[in-house]
Design a protein around this motif. Structure first.
Motif, PDB file in Angstrom:
ATOM      1  N   ALA A  22      31.040  17.281 -20.334  1.00  0.00           N
ATOM      2  CA  ALA A  22      31.894  17.099 -21.509  1.00  0.00           C
ATOM      3  C   ALA A  22      31.410  15.912 -22.329  1.00  0.00           C
ATOM      4  CB  ALA A  22      33.347  16.898 -21.079  1.00  0.00           C
ATOM      5  N   TYR A  23      31.002  14.861 -21.628  1.00  0.00           N
ATOM      6  CA  TYR A  23      30.477  13.668 -22.307  1.00  0.00           C
ATOM      7  C   TYR A  23      29.220  14.024 -23.096  1.00  0.00           C
ATOM      8  CZ  TYR A  23      30.260   8.533 -22.547  1.00  0.00           C
ATOM      9  OH  TYR A  23      30.294   7.230 -22.963  1.00  0.00           O
ATOM     10  N   MET A  24      28.338  14.846 -22.470  1.00  0.00           N
ATOM     11  CA  MET A  24      27.107  15.253 -23.133  1.00  0.00           C
ATOM     12  C   MET A  24      27.378  16.214 -24.288  1.00  0.00           C
ATOM     13  SD  MET A  24      24.609  15.791 -19.838  1.00  0.00           S
ATOM     14  CE  MET A  24      23.090  16.065 -20.736  1.00  0.00           C
ATOM     15  N   THR A  25      28.483  16.967 -24.184  1.00  0.00           N
ATOM     16  CA  THR A  25      28.865  17.947 -25.198  1.00  0.00           C
ATOM     17  C   THR A  25      27.740  18.938 -25.464  1.00  0.00           C
ATOM     18  OG1 THR A  25      29.987  16.094 -26.280  1.00  0.00           O
ATOM     19  CG2 THR A  25      30.031  18.194 -27.420  1.00  0.00           C
ATOM     20  N   PRO A  26      27.581  19.983 -24.610  1.00  0.00           N
ATOM     21  CA  PRO A  26      26.496  20.956 -24.803  1.00  0.00           C
ATOM     22  C   PRO A  26      26.370  21.485 -26.227  1.00  0.00           C
ATOM     23  CG  PRO A  26      27.586  21.355 -22.719  1.00  0.00           C
ATOM     24  CD  PRO A  26      28.372  20.268 -23.401  1.00  0.00           C
ATOM     25  N   LEU A  27      27.479  21.657 -26.921  1.00  0.00           N
ATOM     26  CA  LEU A  27      27.427  22.179 -28.290  1.00  0.00           C
ATOM     27  C   LEU A  27      26.887  21.165 -29.297  1.00  0.00           C
ATOM     28  CD1 LEU A  27      30.601  24.402 -28.921  1.00  0.00           C
ATOM     29  CD2 LEU A  27      28.217  25.007 -29.321  1.00  0.00           C
ATOM     30  N   ILE A  28      26.719  19.915 -28.879  1.00  0.00           N
ATOM     31  CA  ILE A  28      26.256  18.895 -29.824  1.00  0.00           C
ATOM     32  C   ILE A  28      24.862  19.206 -30.332  1.00  0.00           C
ATOM     33  CG2 ILE A  28      25.177  17.294 -28.175  1.00  0.00           C
ATOM     34  CD1 ILE A  28      27.315  16.397 -31.269  1.00  0.00           C
ATOM     35  N   VAL A  29      24.064  19.937 -29.534  1.00  0.00           N
ATOM     36  CA  VAL A  29      22.725  20.313 -29.974  1.00  0.00           C
ATOM     37  C   VAL A  29      22.807  21.157 -31.242  1.00  0.00           C
ATOM     38  CG1 VAL A  29      22.623  22.382 -28.536  1.00  0.00           C
ATOM     39  CG2 VAL A  29      20.512  21.308 -29.261  1.00  0.00           C
ATOM     40  N   LEU A  30      23.896  21.919 -31.401  1.00  0.00           N
ATOM     41  CA  LEU A  30      24.094  22.703 -32.617  1.00  0.00           C
ATOM     42  C   LEU A  30      24.701  21.850 -33.730  1.00  0.00           C
ATOM     43  CD1 LEU A  30      25.419  26.023 -31.026  1.00  0.00           C
ATOM     44  CD2 LEU A  30      23.099  25.473 -31.776  1.00  0.00           C
ATOM     45  N   GLY A  31      25.571  20.942 -33.355  1.00  0.00           N
ATOM     46  CA  GLY A  31      26.185  20.064 -34.345  1.00  0.00           C
ATOM     47  C   GLY A  31      25.181  19.176 -35.049  1.00  0.00           C
ATOM     48  N   THR A  32      24.100  18.797 -34.352  1.00  0.00           N
ATOM     49  CA  THR A  32      23.078  17.922 -34.934  1.00  0.00           C
ATOM     50  C   THR A  32      21.755  18.647 -35.152  1.00  0.00           C
ATOM     51  OG1 THR A  32      22.409  17.158 -32.731  1.00  0.00           O
ATOM     52  CG2 THR A  32      24.103  15.874 -33.864  1.00  0.00           C
ATOM     53  N   PHE A  33      21.754  19.983 -35.062  1.00  0.00           N
ATOM     54  CA  PHE A  33      20.504  20.751 -35.109  1.00  0.00           C
ATOM     55  C   PHE A  33      19.705  20.484 -36.377  1.00  0.00           C
ATOM     56  CE2 PHE A  33      17.924  24.470 -36.092  1.00  0.00           C
ATOM     57  CZ  PHE A  33      17.229  24.642 -34.904  1.00  0.00           C
ATOM     58  N   GLY A  34      20.375  20.494 -37.526  1.00  0.00           N
ATOM     59  CA  GLY A  34      19.667  20.303 -38.786  1.00  0.00           C
ATOM     60  C   GLY A  34      18.979  18.955 -38.877  1.00  0.00           C
ATOM     61  N   ILE A  35      19.634  17.914 -38.379  1.00  0.00           N
ATOM     62  CA  ILE A  35      19.065  16.561 -38.433  1.00  0.00           C
ATOM     63  C   ILE A  35      17.835  16.456 -37.545  1.00  0.00           C
ATOM     64  CG2 ILE A  35      19.529  14.120 -37.953  1.00  0.00           C
ATOM     65  CD1 ILE A  35      22.496  14.745 -38.540  1.00  0.00           C
ATOM     66  N   ALA A 228      26.183  14.466  -8.745  1.00  0.00           N
ATOM     67  CA  ALA A 228      26.741  14.743 -10.072  1.00  0.00           C
ATOM     68  C   ALA A 228      25.804  14.265 -11.178  1.00  0.00           C
ATOM     69  CB  ALA A 228      28.106  14.076 -10.215  1.00  0.00           C
ATOM     70  N   ILE A 229      25.146  13.141 -10.959  1.00  0.00           N
ATOM     71  CA  ILE A 229      24.228  12.598 -11.961  1.00  0.00           C
ATOM     72  C   ILE A 229      23.098  13.586 -12.250  1.00  0.00           C
ATOM     73  CG2 ILE A 229      22.461  10.833 -12.353  1.00  0.00           C
ATOM     74  CD1 ILE A 229      24.336   8.878 -10.854  1.00  0.00           C
ATOM     75  N   LEU A 230      22.430  14.056 -11.190  1.00  0.00           N
ATOM     76  CA  LEU A 230      21.303  14.976 -11.374  1.00  0.00           C
ATOM     77  C   LEU A 230      21.760  16.328 -11.897  1.00  0.00           C
ATOM     78  CD1 LEU A 230      19.075  14.152  -8.275  1.00  0.00           C
ATOM     79  CD2 LEU A 230      18.603  13.650 -10.667  1.00  0.00           C
ATOM     80  N   LEU A 231      22.890  16.828 -11.390  1.00  0.00           N
ATOM     81  CA  LEU A 231      23.397  18.114 -11.862  1.00  0.00           C
ATOM     82  C   LEU A 231      23.769  18.048 -13.339  1.00  0.00           C
ATOM     83  CD1 LEU A 231      25.633  19.313  -8.879  1.00  0.00           C
ATOM     84  CD2 LEU A 231      23.566  20.425  -9.756  1.00  0.00           C
ATOM     85  N   THR A 232      24.388  16.939 -13.744  1.00  0.00           N
ATOM     86  CA  THR A 232      24.766  16.776 -15.144  1.00  0.00           C
ATOM     87  C   THR A 232      23.543  16.770 -16.050  1.00  0.00           C
ATOM     88  OG1 THR A 232      26.750  15.522 -14.542  1.00  0.00           O
ATOM     89  CG2 THR A 232      25.949  15.274 -16.792  1.00  0.00           C
ATOM     90  N   ALA A 233      22.510  16.017 -15.650  1.00  0.00           N
ATOM     91  CA  ALA A 233      21.292  15.942 -16.460  1.00  0.00           C
ATOM     92  C   ALA A 233      20.581  17.295 -16.521  1.00  0.00           C
ATOM     93  CB  ALA A 233      20.357  14.880 -15.893  1.00  0.00           C
ATOM     94  N   LEU A 234      20.471  17.975 -15.380  1.00  0.00           N
ATOM     95  CA  LEU A 234      19.750  19.249 -15.328  1.00  0.00           C
ATOM     96  C   LEU A 234      20.492  20.356 -16.082  1.00  0.00           C
ATOM     97  CD1 LEU A 234      18.483  19.268 -11.630  1.00  0.00           C
ATOM     98  CD2 LEU A 234      17.050  19.320 -13.678  1.00  0.00           C
ATOM     99  N   ILE A 235      21.779  20.499 -15.809  1.00  0.00           N
ATOM    100  CA  ILE A 235      22.553  21.559 -16.461  1.00  0.00           C
ATOM    101  C   ILE A 235      22.653  21.303 -17.961  1.00  0.00           C
ATOM    102  CG2 ILE A 235      24.807  22.679 -16.627  1.00  0.00           C
ATOM    103  CD1 ILE A 235      25.191  22.040 -13.632  1.00  0.00           C
ATOM    104  N   GLY A 236      23.032  20.077 -18.324  1.00  0.00           N
ATOM    105  CA  GLY A 236      23.147  19.742 -19.738  1.00  0.00           C
ATOM    106  C   GLY A 236      21.822  19.885 -20.464  1.00  0.00           C
ATOM    107  N   GLY A 237      20.741  19.370 -19.871  1.00  0.00           N
ATOM    108  CA  GLY A 237      19.422  19.475 -20.494  1.00  0.00           C
ATOM    109  C   GLY A 237      18.964  20.910 -20.641  1.00  0.00           C
ATOM    110  N   GLY A 238      19.233  21.729 -19.612  1.00  0.00           N
ATOM    111  CA  GLY A 238      18.874  23.141 -19.684  1.00  0.00           C
ATOM    112  C   GLY A 238      19.586  23.853 -20.820  1.00  0.00           C
ATOM    113  N   VAL A 239      20.874  23.561 -20.971  1.00  0.00           N
ATOM    114  CA  VAL A 239      21.649  24.163 -22.070  1.00  0.00           C
ATOM    115  C   VAL A 239      21.112  23.693 -23.420  1.00  0.00           C
ATOM    116  CG1 VAL A 239      23.923  24.285 -23.163  1.00  0.00           C
ATOM    117  CG2 VAL A 239      23.730  24.463 -20.681  1.00  0.00           C
ATOM    118  N   PHE A 240      20.786  22.403 -23.538  1.00  0.00           N
ATOM    119  CA  PHE A 240      20.242  21.870 -24.781  1.00  0.00           C
ATOM    120  C   PHE A 240      18.967  22.610 -25.195  1.00  0.00           C
ATOM    121  CE2 PHE A 240      22.129  17.390 -23.906  1.00  0.00           C
ATOM    122  CZ  PHE A 240      23.335  17.794 -24.465  1.00  0.00           C
TER     123      PHE A 240
END
Length: 438
Positions: A22-35, A228-240
């Motif tokens: 939630a902190y990483m906000t997977p959808l943020i990659v779309l919110g900032t995509f243009g930039i 949790a640290i590694l899972l958060t980075a891997l899952i979030g990064g994969g989604v990004f």
């Protein structure tokens, strides 16, 4: 009534990972995509992939330090205990810049999108609504916030799923291929543009750092937090990377009518007005969930420093007697968020990155310092953190001049406050007791 002396353990691995995501906000990659697309000349997935690889080295270092010191405080605690109390303070001071501004950026992005859709409603009203709702949820307690987070993340994942499916359909129906190297690199891109994009994209990975601030509320923290640290980075990064790839397939290049709302433009193209409305709702929900997690993390860091006596203890080390939450720190984070009324997203984000990369660098150095004293496997305790530190410094120097200047001024103020706190460096800053209190 006896005042509570410690945080309460409620969170299992799933809840902690969800807070990190939630902190990483997977959808943020779309919110900032243009930039990011503009910065990288249309190679957004490469920027996120580079940032993911870089952050995994640092995430491994955070996992090691979280297992060694299972208490709230994150980078501040790790550097303080592994290297030096004064240096730990300055790292904590740099992280405060990161943690103060991240909730602000989250609320700012959410209110900006709502204002674009509902121009008759002033943006300040959306911003204040975000701040009030997240503050109330966090004051009520981590269990309430965790339950709200689970529902909000589920909706966000649903929107992401729809976006990927509709993107794939759009590419296939247009006669394009799903496998292409162009989104990752092409003639118009360069290592310089990709590096600048990675420096911008890296702030999205702050979720694994935020996870460590929940250490004292996690069940079996020595196991739960490193995982949790590694899972958060891997899952979030994969989604990004996945989202950036399919979006870049749908819209090659980096030219948009409006960079700040590029993904909304793409959502309307692939799914029409109905999906564009759903996408907007998903983005706002994502920002709200991220705001809850960001404010919780910021308040836990301030609580750790207040309990330590580095910040005024009566205020920052205070726990609300009935709810066992750092109420003052939570409310202060909300108040600071009001500064967003006079800032834009790009300026706020640049401040976050300075604090983040400074903290990341010194956590890697803390692992090396522990290796020098205690030894252990050379690769995971010396080579990996050294690579992580070098990459973090490289990303730090890829920030724009405004971020670096403001960050150095902030650190200068921290040195002055440390001089006052330590009687001009004649004594050490107050030490925290690491015995668990229940």
């Amino acid at each position: 009534m006896t005042e509570p002396t410690g945080l309460t353990r409620h969170l299992g691995l799933r809840s902690v990972v969800l807070f990190g995501l939630a902190y990483m906000t997977p959808l943020i990659v779309l919110g900032t995509f243009g930039i990011v697309a503009d910065t990288t000349a249309g190679t957004v997935p490469t920027a996120y992939l580079l940032a993911l690889v870089a952050m995994l080295f640092t995430a491994a270092s955070y996992g090691k330090m979280a297992a060694a010191y299972p208490v709230a405080g994150s980078a501040y605690t790790y550097v303080r205990k592994a290297i030096d109390s004064r240096l730990g303070f300055l790292v904590g001071w740099a992280v405060l810049l990161d943690y103060f501004f991240l909730p602000m950026v989250i609320w700012l992005i959410g209110s900006a999108y709502l204002s674009a859709q509902f121009p008759s409603v002033p943006s300040w009203l959306w911003l204040i609504t975000f701040i009030l709702l997240t503050t109330v949820l966090n004051v009520l307690g981590i269990k309430v916030a965790a339950k709200a987070n689970f529902v909000l993340m589920a909706f966000q994942i649903l929107v992401i799923g729809f976006f990927v499916v509709l993107s794939v359909r759009d590419v296939v129906s247009g006669g394009g291929g799903l496998l292409s190297s162009t989104p990752f690199f092409h003639g118009g891109a360069s290592l310089t543009t990709v590096s600048a994009g990675a420096a911008l994209a890296a702030y999205s990975f702050l979720g694994f750092d935020a996870v460590t601030t929940l250490t004292e509320e996690a069940i079996e923290p020595r196991k739960t937090i490193p995982r949790a640290i590694l899972l958060t980075a891997l899952i979030g990064g994969g989604v990004f990377v996945l989202l950036a790839y399919v979006t870049q397939l749908v819209h090659p290049g980096s030219v948009f009518d409006d960079q700040s709302s590029a993904a909304f433009e793409i959502a309307r193209t692939i799914g029409g007005n109905a999906f564009a409305a759903l996408f907007l709702a998903g983005l706002v929900v994502a920002q709200f969930a991220s705001g809850i997690a960001a404010q919780a993390g910021a308040s836990r860091l301030m609580y750790a420093m207040g309990r330590d006596g580095v910040l005024p203890k009566k205020l920052f080390g205070y726990l609300q007697p009935k709810l066992h939450t750092p109420a003052f720190a939570i409310v202060l984070t909300g108040v600071v968020g009001l500064v967003a009324l006079s800032l834009d997203v790009s300026t706020s984000t640049s401040f976050i990155n300075f604090g983040a990369f400074t903290a990341f660098t010194f956590v890697n150095l803390a692992v090396i310092a522990r290796y020098v004293r205690h030894r252990g496997p050379v690769v995971t305790n010396l080579v990996f953190p050294a690579i992580g530190a070098i990459v973090d410094v490289w990303l730090l120097f890829n920030l724009d001049g405004v971020a670096i200047t403001f960050g150095l001024v902030w650190l200068g103020l921290g040195v002055l406050y440390l001089a006052y706190l330590t009687r001009f460096f004649r004594v050490s800053p107050p030490e925290m007791s690491f015995a668990e209190v229940v």
